[in-house]
Design an enzyme around this catalytic site. Sequence first.
Site, mmCIF file in Angstrom:
data_model
loop_
_atom_site.group_PDB
_atom_site.id
_atom_site.type_symbol
_atom_site.label_atom_id
_atom_site.label_comp_id
_atom_site.label_asym_id
_atom_site.label_seq_id
_atom_site.Cartn_x
_atom_site.Cartn_y
_atom_site.Cartn_z
ATOM 1 N N ASN A 101 -18.691 -26.644 -68.775
ATOM 2 C CA ASN A 101 -19.139 -27.099 -70.089
ATOM 3 C C ASN A 101 -20.659 -26.962 -70.075
ATOM 4 O OD1 ASN A 101 -19.606 -28.310 -72.504
ATOM 5 N ND2 ASN A 101 -18.404 -30.146 -72.078
ATOM 6 N N ARG A 129 -15.793 -23.879 -71.892
ATOM 7 C CA ARG A 129 -15.601 -24.502 -73.198
ATOM 8 C C ARG A 129 -16.593 -23.851 -74.174
ATOM 9 N NH1 ARG A 129 -16.417 -30.776 -74.594
ATOM 10 N NH2 ARG A 129 -15.680 -30.635 -76.719
ATOM 11 N N HIS A 167 -13.370 -30.620 -81.448
ATOM 12 C CA HIS A 167 -12.628 -31.474 -80.508
ATOM 13 C C HIS A 167 -11.173 -31.018 -80.364
ATOM 14 C CE1 HIS A 167 -15.485 -35.048 -81.560
ATOM 15 N NE2 HIS A 167 -15.879 -34.474 -80.446
ATOM 16 N N LEU A 219 -12.561 -40.733 -80.508
ATOM 17 C CA LEU A 219 -13.711 -41.570 -80.859
ATOM 18 C C LEU A 219 -14.647 -41.674 -79.652
ATOM 19 C CD1 LEU A 219 -11.729 -44.487 -82.594
ATOM 20 C CD2 LEU A 219 -12.622 -42.391 -83.644
ATOM 21 N N ARG A 279 -24.649 -39.208 -85.761
ATOM 22 C CA ARG A 279 -24.385 -38.324 -86.915
ATOM 23 C C ARG A 279 -23.763 -39.123 -88.057
ATOM 24 N NH1 ARG A 279 -20.854 -34.159 -83.737
ATOM 25 N NH2 ARG A 279 -21.910 -34.635 -81.803
ATOM 26 N N ARG A 284 -20.992 -50.194 -76.690
ATOM 27 C CA ARG A 284 -20.978 -51.425 -75.881
ATOM 28 C C ARG A 284 -22.169 -52.316 -76.240
ATOM 29 N NH1 ARG A 284 -20.014 -47.740 -70.723
ATOM 30 N NH2 ARG A 284 -21.322 -46.506 -72.082
ATOM 31 N N GLY A 335 -12.339 -44.841 -78.238
ATOM 32 C CA GLY A 335 -10.897 -44.946 -78.492
ATOM 33 C C GLY A 335 -10.134 -45.468 -77.291
ATOM 34 N N GLU A 336 -10.559 -45.058 -76.086
ATOM 35 C CA GLU A 336 -9.839 -45.484 -74.878
ATOM 36 C C GLU A 336 -10.229 -46.891 -74.439
ATOM 37 O OE1 GLU A 336 -10.751 -42.504 -71.891
ATOM 38 O OE2 GLU A 336 -10.192 -40.926 -73.316
ATOM 39 N N GLU A 369 -10.242 -32.946 -71.237
ATOM 40 C CA GLU A 369 -10.480 -31.596 -71.771
ATOM 41 C C GLU A 369 -10.566 -30.559 -70.651
ATOM 42 O OE1 GLU A 369 -13.521 -33.768 -73.846
ATOM 43 O OE2 GLU A 369 -13.246 -32.487 -75.598
HETATM 44 P P1 ADP Z 1 -19.074 -38.022 -75.641
HETATM 45 O O1 ADP Z 1 -18.815 -37.663 -77.066
HETATM 46 O O2 ADP Z 1 -20.525 -38.019 -75.277
HETATM 47 O O3 ADP Z 1 -18.181 -37.344 -74.643
HETATM 48 P P2 ADP Z 1 -17.652 -40.409 -74.802
HETATM 49 O O4 ADP Z 1 -16.271 -39.993 -75.073
HETATM 50 O O5 ADP Z 1 -18.094 -40.552 -73.388
HETATM 51 O O6 ADP Z 1 -18.704 -39.571 -75.616
HETATM 52 O O7 ADP Z 1 -17.853 -41.837 -75.532
HETATM 53 C C1 ADP Z 1 -19.086 -42.483 -75.555
HETATM 54 C C2 ADP Z 1 -18.916 -43.777 -76.333
HETATM 55 O O8 ADP Z 1 -17.889 -44.559 -75.723
HETATM 56 C C3 ADP Z 1 -20.179 -44.643 -76.362
HETATM 57 O O9 ADP Z 1 -20.400 -45.170 -77.658
HETATM 58 C C4 ADP Z 1 -19.821 -45.767 -75.405
HETATM 59 O O10 ADP Z 1 -20.466 -46.947 -75.768
HETATM 60 C C5 ADP Z 1 -18.327 -45.902 -75.625
HETATM 61 N N1 ADP Z 1 -17.706 -46.587 -74.500
HETATM 62 C C6 ADP Z 1 -17.602 -46.167 -73.216
HETATM 63 N N2 ADP Z 1 -17.022 -47.121 -72.451
HETATM 64 C C7 ADP Z 1 -16.764 -48.174 -73.267
HETATM 65 C C8 ADP Z 1 -16.178 -49.455 -73.091
HETATM 66 N N3 ADP Z 1 -15.742 -49.865 -71.899
HETATM 67 N N4 ADP Z 1 -16.063 -50.250 -74.183
HETATM 68 C C9 ADP Z 1 -16.494 -49.854 -75.380
HETATM 69 N N5 ADP Z 1 -17.063 -48.651 -75.617
HETATM 70 C C10 ADP Z 1 -17.195 -47.827 -74.585
#
Ligand code: ADP
Length: 390
Positions: free
Chosen positions: A7, A88, A177, A206, A238, A281, A329-330, A378
Amino acid sequence: MKILVINSGSSSLKFSLFDMKNEEVLAKGAIERISEENSEGIFVSGGEKERIKRRIKDHFEAVIWAEEILSERKILENFDSLSAIGHRVVHGGEEFTDSVLIDERVTKKIRSLFHLAPLHNPANLAGIEAFFRKAPSVLQVAVFDTAFHKTIPLKASVYALKYEFYEKYKIKRYGFHGISHRYVAKEAAKYLKKPLKDLNLITLHLGNGASVAAIGGGESVDTSMGMTPLEGLVMGTRCGDLDPGVLIYLMQEKGMDADDIERVLNKESGLKGLCGMNDLREIKRAFDAGDERAKLALEIFCYRIKKYIGAYFAVLSRVDALVFTAGIGENSSFVREEVLRDMEFFGLKIDKEANDSGKTLISSCDSKVKVLVVKTDEEIEIARECLRFL
Ligand code: ADP
């Protein structure tokens, strides 16, 4: 059989090395701040994490360093011993509707799409060219983030602008995505023990970037991102959906030019624009401490997601499952709960305990529509795409 997944960003090069016999990750790494004074490599293998500082001039030097690291640690002899390298590539335009073996014709075409993704495609190509220099005999595959969305019908992809803008300039919804949406859709199908082609899903990626996809009969039929990754949901920095009249106003009345607009919409809007923070967070902590702006930012963020879910219920007419994925999302049970609040009318009911305790299935047993949390991957999806060419 070893496959390397790349990537490549404008100032970073991330890699994952897989042994495809059992899809084991042998090593992962990221070389960051390429071409800056303080470039650094982060390498992870066998549970060990190393950070090494070293000045790295360009992507080619980054590739050479990555090879050195892997061979010094006896993880891989050299890049020539790889079975394939998967890259990617963010934008495939209308040309690339599937993964392709990269040759000169393909690199030329990726270059011709620079105008559609000026922030991403040049960086992706820099990685491809660096690997072609280093390991010209290894098979290289481009996997596109737009490809999964090739099935979106014209009624959902053509903007209501002059039709010739679509014909001449290829201005339309491409969606992004796609590698993640496809991966989590397949994982959801496995979990639900049904063929993907029989499922209607709404997948919610997300992360810092965020998008939602409506998947009908296993195929993408609509998605929130558009010609660029700016459209749709509120993101870290964004803005997502916006009245285009705002841009006219800012240019005509506030003296902003195209560069200002690009910067504002991509880097200074979204959660950051609303409350000064883009890490969810941090925003949640501020919200818990009573920060009103953090509260508003979270409300706008979740409200926009809810609106898209409603729209995609109408698009799909029957929905089997909603799938949350990526950083927010996770991990954010708070966001999932807010998004799914008062959705019983749609047959959606969350099981609060399952949601808070990190389960895969977070809908209650009387929820007509299942809600799943699936970790995206991914990299393995790209590695699996490479296998098709071997
Ligand atoms: P990217 O688009 O850069 O790949 P990620 O999928 O890593 O982004 O997601 C980043 C977002 O996920 C950030 O806003 C981060 O705060 C949020 N995040 C990561 N871990 C947690 C968590 N344990 N609880 C809540 N939000 C989280």
